[in-house]
Scaffold this active site. Sequence first.
Site, mmCIF file in Angstrom:
data_model
loop_
_atom_site.group_PDB
_atom_site.id
_atom_site.type_symbol
_atom_site.label_atom_id
_atom_site.label_comp_id
_atom_site.label_asym_id
_atom_site.label_seq_id
_atom_site.Cartn_x
_atom_site.Cartn_y
_atom_site.Cartn_z
ATOM 1 C CE LYS A 198 -3.710 -2.360 -0.223
ATOM 2 N NZ LYS A 198 -3.613 -3.554 0.536
HETATM 3 C C1 LIG Z 1 -9.559 -2.081 -1.292
HETATM 4 C C2 LIG Z 1 -9.026 -2.862 -0.124
HETATM 5 N N1 LIG Z 1 -9.745 -2.933 1.009
HETATM 6 C C3 LIG Z 1 -9.302 -3.597 2.089
HETATM 7 C C4 LIG Z 1 -8.108 -4.267 2.079
HETATM 8 C C5 LIG Z 1 -7.700 -5.067 3.276
HETATM 9 O O1 LIG Z 1 -6.540 -4.640 3.866
HETATM 10 P P1 LIG Z 1 -5.592 -5.646 4.682
HETATM 11 O O2 LIG Z 1 -4.981 -6.578 3.699
HETATM 12 O O3 LIG Z 1 -4.609 -4.751 5.342
HETATM 13 O O4 LIG Z 1 -6.464 -6.349 5.680
HETATM 14 C C6 LIG Z 1 -7.319 -4.227 0.925
HETATM 15 C C7 LIG Z 1 -6.015 -4.943 0.889
HETATM 16 O O5 LIG Z 1 -5.500 -5.306 -0.108
HETATM 17 C C8 LIG Z 1 -7.787 -3.505 -0.209
HETATM 18 O O6 LIG Z 1 -7.078 -3.448 -1.337
#
Ligand SMILES: Cc1ncc(COP(=O)(O)O)c(C=O)c1O
Length: 434
Positions: A198
Amino acid sequence: MAERAAILGGPAAVTRPYPAWPPMDDEVIDEVVRVLTSEPLCPVGATGTQGVFEKRFAELHGRRFALATNGGTAALMLSLHGAGVEPGDEVIGSPFTWGASVSCALQCGAIPVFADVDPDTFTLDPRSVRERITPRSRAIVVVHLFGGPADLDGLRKVAQEHGLALVEDCAQAAGALYRGRRIGAFGDFGAFSLQASKNITGGEGGILITDDRRMYERAMSLGTHPQRLVAELELPEFRNKIDSLAFNFRMHTTSAAIANWQLPHLDEWTDVRCRNAHRLYDRVGELPFLRMPRLPDEAEGSRHGFYHIPFTLRPDALPIDRDLFCRTLQAEGVPGEPYVRVPLHLRPRMQNRDYLGRGFPWSLVEDPPRYARGDCPVAEGLCEVEWQVKASLHTDVPELVDEIADAIVRVGENAEAIAEAARAGRIPAPADRT
Ligand SMILES: Cc1ncc(COP(=O)(O)O)c(C=O)c1O
């Protein structure tokens, strides 16, 4: 004469390295070592570097409260819980996103309802959201996909008119702006992922932000350590939640140290991401087989976060399909990939209407929604044609961007020959994947 495509035996167009992400130079490593050797490995309150990070993150977004978590999924789920979503409620979201934008509803016992997206921004279309509202609707989760800000004016209007909570999934969009303010500053909650790919990362991690004390306390009461609750809860209604029956969604100290070190660089990196993406769009934007997304209007203070650089293909203008197009790009050294191949409403868990077993949470209500092809035609169409350059271009790399552009041009110039080679069986079939 066009250069031969790499998949047909020519030299790869891309010869330069991609920037390494996340940056792990001596400065950040020294900071991680400093934090790990001077602070508890498991901060149970808003203390130390994690506390500093939460405070700076909230301030940067102009919000009152922040809660760091161990991932974006946890931040989203706690946001919905904090916003008052209860089992059996409906949460409206997009089928064209990472599953966590929708599984956060299921994890609260709520039932997803899918609205369609804008074909030019990939984000929720407020008109479609309005059509999906029922008496059970409680919240909207809007994702700023690939870093592009959604139509927040339109969505806020729908949410306000119908008394719905609005949660912004900012996982891919740290650094993006909408009309002069940072995304994450518009909904009842902004929820971010700090996972390794990210725009700002701690390796793993997440963070939610809000202005509403009651929502903040409700979110916190389900996801953190009682010690923090003792220190921070002010509202009497949550005092009886101070115990260890909550989830443990706490952030690790290492993640806090890395993310806190990165935060001051966010804007400079986002500027560079934008510069690189615009250079690429300028170079290939006129190619007949590509469509560009609609970009945020910089004159009105909006800015893309360019987590990745998205495009759509025009299948009628290219004799090869998207998978072969992407494999051809990969052979040229470009990480070209589709993002969502199967829209979320057509995935087996949705089709079977069962998340935790025994049909939960659909089993909670009479006549729960069904999900079918055709519900969200724009999103379904995007799943066939969207692809992106899946790289973090956060340093100035004009020569690399030009090579990526050369690769895309080259694939177009060689498309007939590639199609012919594929028909003749000279290009191996791809491995199966969903
Ligand atoms: C659009 C979106 N929402 C939520 C998430 C979830 O984040 P995490 O992987 O940190 O739990 C991601 C992760 O790739 C994402 O791309």
